[in-house]
Scaffold this motif. Structure first.
Motif, PDB file in Angstrom:
ATOM      1  N   LEU A   1      12.255  19.258  14.449  1.00  0.00           N
ATOM      2  CA  LEU A   1      13.266  18.454  15.133  1.00  0.00           C
ATOM      3  C   LEU A   1      13.881  17.387  14.225  1.00  0.00           C
ATOM      4  O   LEU A   1      15.108  17.289  14.106  1.00  0.00           O
ATOM      5  CB  LEU A   1      12.664  17.795  16.379  1.00  0.00           C
TER       6      LEU A   1
ATOM      7  N   ARG B   1       8.272  21.266  27.188  1.00  0.00           N
ATOM      8  CA  ARG B   1       7.598  20.090  27.763  1.00  0.00           C
ATOM      9  C   ARG B   1       8.113  19.814  29.173  1.00  0.00           C
ATOM     10  O   ARG B   1       8.812  18.845  29.421  1.00  0.00           O
ATOM     11  CB  ARG B   1       7.838  18.882  26.856  1.00  0.00           C
TER      12      ARG B   1
ATOM     13  N   MET C   1      10.599  12.437  22.858  1.00  0.00           N
ATOM     14  CA  MET C   1      10.150  11.866  21.584  1.00  0.00           C
ATOM     15  C   MET C   1       9.958  10.368  21.728  1.00  0.00           C
ATOM     16  O   MET C   1      10.886   9.635  22.080  1.00  0.00           O
ATOM     17  CB  MET C   1      11.148  12.174  20.472  1.00  0.00           C
TER      18      MET C   1
ATOM     19  N   ALA D   1      13.843  15.220  23.389  1.00  0.00           N
ATOM     20  CA  ALA D   1      12.686  16.114  23.464  1.00  0.00           C
ATOM     21  C   ALA D   1      11.413  15.327  23.745  1.00  0.00           C
ATOM     22  O   ALA D   1      10.376  15.571  23.136  1.00  0.00           O
ATOM     23  CB  ALA D   1      12.552  16.905  22.160  1.00  0.00           C
TER      24      ALA D   1
ATOM     25  N   THR E   1      16.559  20.084  21.721  1.00  0.00           N
ATOM     26  CA  THR E   1      15.396  19.854  22.557  1.00  0.00           C
ATOM     27  C   THR E   1      14.352  20.895  22.208  1.00  0.00           C
ATOM     28  O   THR E   1      14.640  21.872  21.503  1.00  0.00           O
ATOM     29  CB  THR E   1      15.767  19.896  24.048  1.00  0.00           C
ATOM     30  N   GLU E   2      13.142  20.695  22.686  1.00  0.00           N
ATOM     31  CA  GLU E   2      12.064  21.610  22.322  1.00  0.00           C
ATOM     32  C   GLU E   2      11.962  22.794  23.270  1.00  0.00           C
ATOM     33  O   GLU E   2      11.612  23.897  22.871  1.00  0.00           O
ATOM     34  CB  GLU E   2      10.735  20.852  22.279  1.00  0.00           C
TER      35      GLU E   2
ATOM     36  N   ARG F   1       1.362  14.040  19.294  1.00  0.00           N
ATOM     37  CA  ARG F   1       2.624  14.025  18.576  1.00  0.00           C
ATOM     38  C   ARG F   1       2.754  12.752  17.751  1.00  0.00           C
ATOM     39  O   ARG F   1       3.294  12.757  16.647  1.00  0.00           O
ATOM     40  CB  ARG F   1       3.796  14.133  19.560  1.00  0.00           C
TER      41      ARG F   1
ATOM     42  N   THR G   1      17.643  24.737  20.961  1.00  0.00           N
ATOM     43  CA  THR G   1      16.200  24.527  20.966  1.00  0.00           C
ATOM     44  C   THR G   1      15.683  24.542  19.535  1.00  0.00           C
ATOM     45  O   THR G   1      16.203  25.249  18.669  1.00  0.00           O
ATOM     46  CB  THR G   1      15.478  25.590  21.799  1.00  0.00           C
TER      47      THR G   1
ATOM     48  N   ASP H   1      11.739  24.035  17.356  1.00  0.00           N
ATOM     49  CA  ASP H   1      10.315  23.739  17.366  1.00  0.00           C
ATOM     50  C   ASP H   1      10.087  22.272  17.022  1.00  0.00           C
ATOM     51  O   ASP H   1      10.830  21.674  16.236  1.00  0.00           O
ATOM     52  CB  ASP H   1       9.577  24.611  16.350  1.00  0.00           C
ATOM     53  N   TRP H   2       9.022  21.702  17.598  1.00  0.00           N
ATOM     54  CA  TRP H   2       8.749  20.272  17.437  1.00  0.00           C
ATOM     55  C   TRP H   2       8.737  19.861  15.965  1.00  0.00           C
ATOM     56  O   TRP H   2       9.347  18.854  15.582  1.00  0.00           O
ATOM     57  CB  TRP H   2       7.418  19.923  18.107  1.00  0.00           C
ATOM     58  N   ASP H   3       8.053  20.609  15.134  1.00  0.00           N
ATOM     59  CA  ASP H   3       7.930  20.232  13.728  1.00  0.00           C
ATOM     60  C   ASP H   3       9.274  20.165  13.010  1.00  0.00           C
ATOM     61  O   ASP H   3       9.411  19.450  12.012  1.00  0.00           O
ATOM     62  CB  ASP H   3       7.028  21.223  12.984  1.00  0.00           C
TER      63      ASP H   3
END
Length: 267
Positions: A87, A47, A103, A101, A43-44, A7, A81, A83-85
């Motif tokens: 956030l 994880r 991070m 998340a 949040t994602e 990440r 929620t 997706d990571w990309d």
């Protein structure tokens, strides 16, 4: 799922073009955090134990922590929620107010967003064989010994720099390192403690081994830690989160949450 080091690499490539967008959004949307009554936290959900989905709803350590912080700040809390990309772009677009998340606070991310003080500084730990005297894991104690690490990770850099009298052996995965530890081809394995704990719960190969020592936190190798992602202009909201985190840690609530989800203290 992306591990933290992956990440971090993604953030380095992604965040540069976000700087202009962040500046424009900061001009377009004045901060209103001084009168916050409702906070939406992204949040994602991917994880565990930090965050995951339970009956299609966000759950986990960060969700429980966020609920406690919101209660202390006397605001209502809603979770979404993302997706990571997406956030950081979603935060900058004001689709939510905060990110929890797992991070990491990195120089790259900090150019675009602000962070609360760290709420997780994940310890590293040494793994060794059970049934034998616990080794001295200091650099002098492991002189002449073989230290297994995951290749390319921060633990490899740390071991190479500090354990100069040891043989540092990189592995493609923690699993390969543990297998060599079990066979006597390595004397200890160094990894993030949450990764070790999760592996030991799920894999029978780990029954050979036990955590024998933690490693003192060194931000030059392990980073500043994990924080709440916030827009730079929301200074009052950052102050609210920081104050709530201090109170949560002072009265033992944070320790109880750490024990519930990790089995050890993460800050």
């Amino acid at each position: 799922m992306l591990f933290i080091r992956d990440r971090r690499a993604w953030l380095q490539g992604f965040l540069a073009p976000c700087l202009t967008a962040a500046m424009l959004l900061g001009l377009a949307f004045p901060s209103s955090s001084a009168s916050v009554q409702n906070i939406t936290v992204a949040t994602e959900g991917a994880r565990p134990p930090f965050n995951y989905l339970e009956n299609d709803k966000p759950a986990g350590f960060e969700i429980d922590l966020a609920q406690d912080l919101c209660a202390r700040m006397k605001v209502s809390c809603t979770f979404v929620t993302q997706d990571w990309d997406g956030l950081i772009p979603g935060l900058l677009a004001h689709r939510y107010d905060a990110i929890m998340a797992a991070m990491e606070i990195t120089p790259e991310a900090s150019q675009t967003i602000a962070f609360s003080k760290p709420y997780v500084r994940m310890p590293w730990a040494f793994l060794a064989l059970k049934g034998e005297p616990a080794p001295d894991t200091s650099p002098s104690g492991l002189a002449g010994k073989t230290v297994g690490v995951e290749a390319g990770g921060p633990q490899e850099a740390y071991a190479q720099d500090l354990y100069t009298q040891s043989q540092i052996r990189p592995y493609a995965s923690l699993e390969e390192a543990v297998l060599d530890l079990a066979e006597g081809r390595a004397d200890v394995v160094l990894a993030a403690k949450d990764v070790i704990a999760a592996y030991m719960k799920k894999r029978k190969e780990a029954q050979c081994c036990a955590i024998v020592a933690d490693v003192p936190h060194d931000p030059s190798y392990s980073g500043e830690g994990i924080g709440i992602g916030l827009r730079k202009e929301d200074k009052a909201l950052k102050a609210m989160f920081d104050k709530a985190l201090d109170a949560c840690m002072a009265d033992g609530t944070f320790t109880r949450l750490s024990a519930k989800y990790f089995g050890f203290l993460v800050n």
